[in-house]
Design an enzyme around this catalytic site. Structure first.
Site, PDB file in Angstrom:
ATOM      1  N   GLU A  51       0.818  -1.219   0.000  1.00 56.59           N
ATOM      2  CA  GLU A  51       0.000   0.000   0.000  1.00 56.59           C
ATOM      3  C   GLU A  51       0.853   1.272   0.000  1.00 56.59           C
ATOM      4  O   GLU A  51       0.444   2.288  -0.559  1.00 56.59           O
ATOM      5  CB  GLU A  51      -0.941   0.005   1.205  1.00 56.59           C
ATOM      6  N   PHE A 113     -11.623  -7.004  13.992  1.00 55.91           N
ATOM      7  CA  PHE A 113     -10.528  -7.472  13.145  1.00 55.91           C
ATOM      8  C   PHE A 113     -10.238  -6.455  12.043  1.00 55.91           C
ATOM      9  O   PHE A 113     -11.127  -6.031  11.325  1.00 55.91           O
ATOM     10  CB  PHE A 113     -10.894  -8.827  12.519  1.00 55.91           C
ATOM     11  N   GLN A 114      -8.983  -6.059  11.961  1.00 58.79           N
ATOM     12  CA  GLN A 114      -8.502  -5.084  10.977  1.00 58.79           C
ATOM     13  C   GLN A 114      -9.236  -3.748  11.073  1.00 58.79           C
ATOM     14  O   GLN A 114      -9.438  -3.052  10.072  1.00 58.79           O
ATOM     15  CB  GLN A 114      -8.587  -5.644   9.550  1.00 58.79           C
ATOM     16  N   LYS A 163     -17.520  -0.865   5.287  1.00 54.45           N
ATOM     17  CA  LYS A 163     -17.888  -1.814   4.229  1.00 54.45           C
ATOM     18  C   LYS A 163     -19.387  -1.833   3.952  1.00 54.45           C
ATOM     19  O   LYS A 163     -19.811  -1.949   2.790  1.00 54.45           O
ATOM     20  CB  LYS A 163     -17.409  -3.219   4.611  1.00 54.45           C
ATOM     21  N   MET A 467      24.191   9.594   2.988  1.00 52.23           N
ATOM     22  CA  MET A 467      24.032  10.907   3.601  1.00 52.23           C
ATOM     23  C   MET A 467      24.267  10.842   5.105  1.00 52.23           C
ATOM     24  O   MET A 467      24.900  11.730   5.688  1.00 52.23           O
ATOM     25  CB  MET A 467      22.642  11.476   3.305  1.00 52.23           C
TER      26      MET A 467
END
Length: 566
Positions: A51, A113-114, A163, A467
Site C-alpha cells: 500500500e 478485526f482489521q 464496508k 548521507m
C-alpha cells in the site's frame, strides 16, 4: 439511478476525471473492487505490491501531471500502510485522495478485526478527512474531497468508508466537477504597490522560487518577472523545474546543499523575493543570516507568512494571479554590477577539479544530460543521490523532478516512477536511487514488470547509507555506526529475478553504451552504478549555521591536511 455505495464511488471518481487508481485489495474494500471489475473499461486499477507503493505512485502521478492522485487500501494495516505516503504528500503540498475501507458500522469502535481509526491517525497529515456514515452523503463527500485537495494550497484528503456503506444502495445523479477558483481575496492594490515599490527601489534583487510556482502553473509569469528586473534566480528543492536551469540567470538550488552562488547571493542581496516557498529549515530558518536584505513573501497560504521568517512585505494569493497583477507595476532593470557578482560567484566550484578513473556522481548526470537534454521525468529517493540529481542534472521543465522534500521519504522513488509513467505514457521516466533507499520498496519492481513500464532505474551503489555516513564523517568523528551496509545484494540478479534487464556499471567507458541501450530498449531496466562510499555531497552547510558558511570539498581537504601537519 439506483446504485450501491461502491458504484457511486466509482461514478464520482469518473466525474472528477480519474482514469487511474493505485491500490491493494482486502476484505473491507471487496465491494469497491467488485465495482472496479465492472468499470474496468473506464478506470484503470494498478495493483502495487504494498500500500505504501500505491500512495507513492498516486503522489508521483499527481506531481508529474498536475492532476489529483488516487490510492485505495483496505482497513487496518492496509490503511496504516498508506500513512507514510499521505504524510509525504502533505509535507510537499501534493493533491491526493486516499480512499480506505473500514469495518461495518456496527463493529466500529470495538477493536474489530482489521479495524483502525485511520481518520484520527491521519488528521495531522491531511487537509481534511472523512468517515462516511451515511450513503446519501457519499457523493458530496467525494466531490468535496477532490475540491479540497486541489483548492488553494494543494494537499491530501482521506475518505474512510465502512464496508456496509459500500454495499447499501442510494440514488446517484451525475454532476459536473466544480473547479476551485484561484485565491485572490487578499491581493489588494495596497499590497501590490508596497511590494512593487520595494522591487523598484532594490539594486540587488534575488528571486527565490519554491514548489508553489509549479503547483500554480506560474512558470511563465516567473520568467517574465526574472527578465523584467534582470535578477538572479534560485529555487528550493521543490521548486526545481520552475525555471530553466540552463538559463544564465539561474544560480542553482539554495540551502543546506545549495550551490555556493545561491547561498552567498542570498546574503549579499538587498531584496529577497520569495515566491511559493515556506522557508524550510533546510533552506533558511533565521532572518539574521540575511540581515542586510529586505524580504518579500508571495504565497497562497496565509499560515506561511511570518511563520519561519519575519518578512518586510507580503502578498497572500494565488501566485499566477499575484504575478500577473504585480509585473505591470514593476520597472525594468539591468542590474549590471549585481549580475557581475552573480557571474563571479557562479564560477566558484564546490568540488575539486581532477581526473578520476573511478565512477563519480557528476559523471553519471553529465552523461544523462548529454543523452536526454532535459527531456525526461526524474524521480528520486532520498539521500546523497537526491542532492546530486538536484545539483548536476539540468532540469528544463516543471513537473520533471519528482522527489520527497519535506518528509524526506526513503523508498519514495520507485512508486513515484510508476505513477509518473502512468501519467506520462510517452515520456522517459528515470528513477535515481541509492542502495539504501532502493531496499525500502524494491518489491515494486514486480509492479513495473507486470505493467510493462519502460522505467530506467539507476541505483547509485556505495554500499552505505551515504548521507547519514557523510554526517558521521563531518560531525561524529568518523564513527560509522550502522551505515555501512555490507548486504552483498546482487542488484543485477535481483532485477533479472523480477523480470527486468539488469546492468552493472563499474567503469566510465561502460556508462554511455549502457545508458543508451537502457533508454532505447523500451522495457524496464535496472542499472547498478558503483561509486565509492566516501563520495560526499558538496556544497554543504552545517545544521544551524548561516547559509553563507558553505563547506566545499577544498575546505575539507585543507582541514584534513592541516590536521595531518599537526
Amino acid at each position: 439511478m439506483l446504485l450501491n455505495g461502491a458504484e457511486i464511488l466509482i461514478n464520482c471518481l469518473l466525474e472528477q476525471g480519474v482514469d487511474t487508481i493505485f491500490g491493494y485489495p482486502g476484505g473491507a474494500v471487496l465491494n469497491i473492487y467488485d465495482a472496479l471489475y465492472k468499470y474496468q473499461d473506464k478506470i484503470t486499477h494498478v495493483l502495487t505490491c504494498h500500500e505504501q507503493g500505491a500512495a507513492h505512485a498516486a503522489d508521483g502521478y499527481a506531481r508529474s501531471s498536475g492532476k489529483v492522485g488516487v490510492c485505495l487500501a483496505t482497513s487496518g494495516p492496509g490503511a496504516t500502510n498508506l500513512v507514510t505516503g499521505i504524510a509525504t504528500a502533505y509535507m510537499d503540498s501534493i493533491p491526493l485522495v486516499a480512499i480506505t475501507g473500514n469495518v461495518t458500522m456496527p463493529l466500529l469502535g470495538k477493536d474489530s478485526f482489521q479495524e483502525v481509526d485511520i481518520s484520527g491517525i491521519t488528521m495531522p497529515i491531511t487537509k481534511h478527512n472523512y468517515m462516511v456514515k451515511d450513503i446519501n452523503k457519499l457523493p458530496d463527500i467525494i466531490r468535496e474531497a477532490f475540491y479540497i485537495a486541489k483548492e488553494g494550497r494543494p494537499g491530501p484528503v482521506l475518505i474512510d468508508i465502512p464496508k456496509d456503506i459500500t454495499g447499501q444502495t442510494a440514488i446517484y445523479e451525475h454532476q459536473e466537477p466544480v473547479e476551485p477558483k484561484r485565491k485572490n481575496k487578499y491581493i489588494t492594490r495596497e499590497a501590490l504597490e508596497k511590494v512593487a515599490k520595494l522591487i523598484n527601489q532594490s539594486e540587488r534583487p534575488f528571486i527565490f522560487a519554491g514548489g508553489g510556482v509549479i503547483a500554480s502553473s506560474s512558470e511563465n509569469e516567473l520568467k517574465q518577472l526574472v527578465n523584467k528586473i534582470n535578477a538572479p534566480i534560485t529555487t528550493s528543492l521543490m521548486g526545481i523545474g520552475a525555471y530553466d536551469s540552463n538559463d544564465n540567470l539561474y544560480t542553482g538550488m539554495i540551502g543546506m546543499h545549495g550551490t555556493k552562488a545561491s547561498n552567498l547571493l542570498a546574503t549579499k542581496c538587498d531584496l529577497l523575493i520569495a515566491i511559493g516557498t515556506r522557508f524550510s529549515d533546510r533552506v533558511l530558518s533565521d532572518r539574521e543570516h540575511i540581515e542586510n536584505a529586505k524580504i518579500v513573501h508571495i504565497d497562497v497560504d496565509p499560515a506561511e507568512i511570518n511563520k519561519n521568517i519575519k518578512v518586510d512585505s507580503y502578498i497572500i494569493g494565488d501566485i499566477k494571479l499575484v504575478l500577473s497583477k504585480l509585473i505591470p507595476l514593476i520597472n525594468e532593470k539591468n542590474n549590471l554590477e549585481w549580475l557581475d557578482t552573480m557571474s563571479f560567484l557562479k564560477k566558484q566550484k564546490a568540488i575539486v577539479d581532477r581526473q578520476e578513473e573511478a565512477l563519480t556522481p557528476q559523471f553519471l548526470f553529465q552523461k544523462l544530460n548529454e543523452i536526454t537534454n532535459g527531456n525526461l521525468i526524474m524521480t528520486t529517493d532520498v539521500g546523497q543521490h537526491q542532492m546530486w540529481a538536484a545539483l548536476y542534472y539540468n532540469f528544463k521543465y516543471p513537473r520533471t523532478y519528482i522527489s520527497s522534500g519535506g518528509l524526506g521519504t526513503m523508498g519514495y522513488g520507485l512508486g513515484a516512477a510508476i505513477g509518473s509513467q502512468f501519467a506520462n505514457k510517452d515520456k522517459l521516466v528515470v528513477d535515481i536511487s541509492g542502495d539504501g533507499s532502493f531496499g525500502m520498496n524494491c518489491n515494486e519492481l514486480a509492479t513495473i514488470v507486470s505493467n510493462k513500464l519502460p522505467i530506467v532505474i539507476i541505483v547509485m551503489n556505495n554500499n552505505s547509507l551515504g548521507m547519514v555516513r557523510q554526517w558521521q564523517n563531518f560531525f561524529y568523528e568518523e564513527r560509522y555506526s550502522h551505515t555501512t551496509l555490507n548486504r552483498e545484494t546482487n542488484f543485477v540478479k535481483l532485477a533479472e529475478a523480477y523480470g527486468l534487464k539488469g546492468y552493472r556499471v563499474e567503469y566510465k567507458e561502460e556508462l554511455d553504451g549502457v545508458l543508451r541501450e537502457a533508454i532505447g530498449c523500451k522495457r524496464p531496466v535496472l542499472i547498478d552504478y558503483i561509486i565509492n562510499e566516501d563520495k560526499k555531497v558538496f556544497p554543504m552547510v552545517a545544521p544551524g549555521e548561516p547559509i553563507s558558511k558553505v563547506i566545499c570539498e577544498k575546505d575539507i581537504m585543507e582541514l584534513a591536511s592541516a590536521n595531518v601537519s599537526e
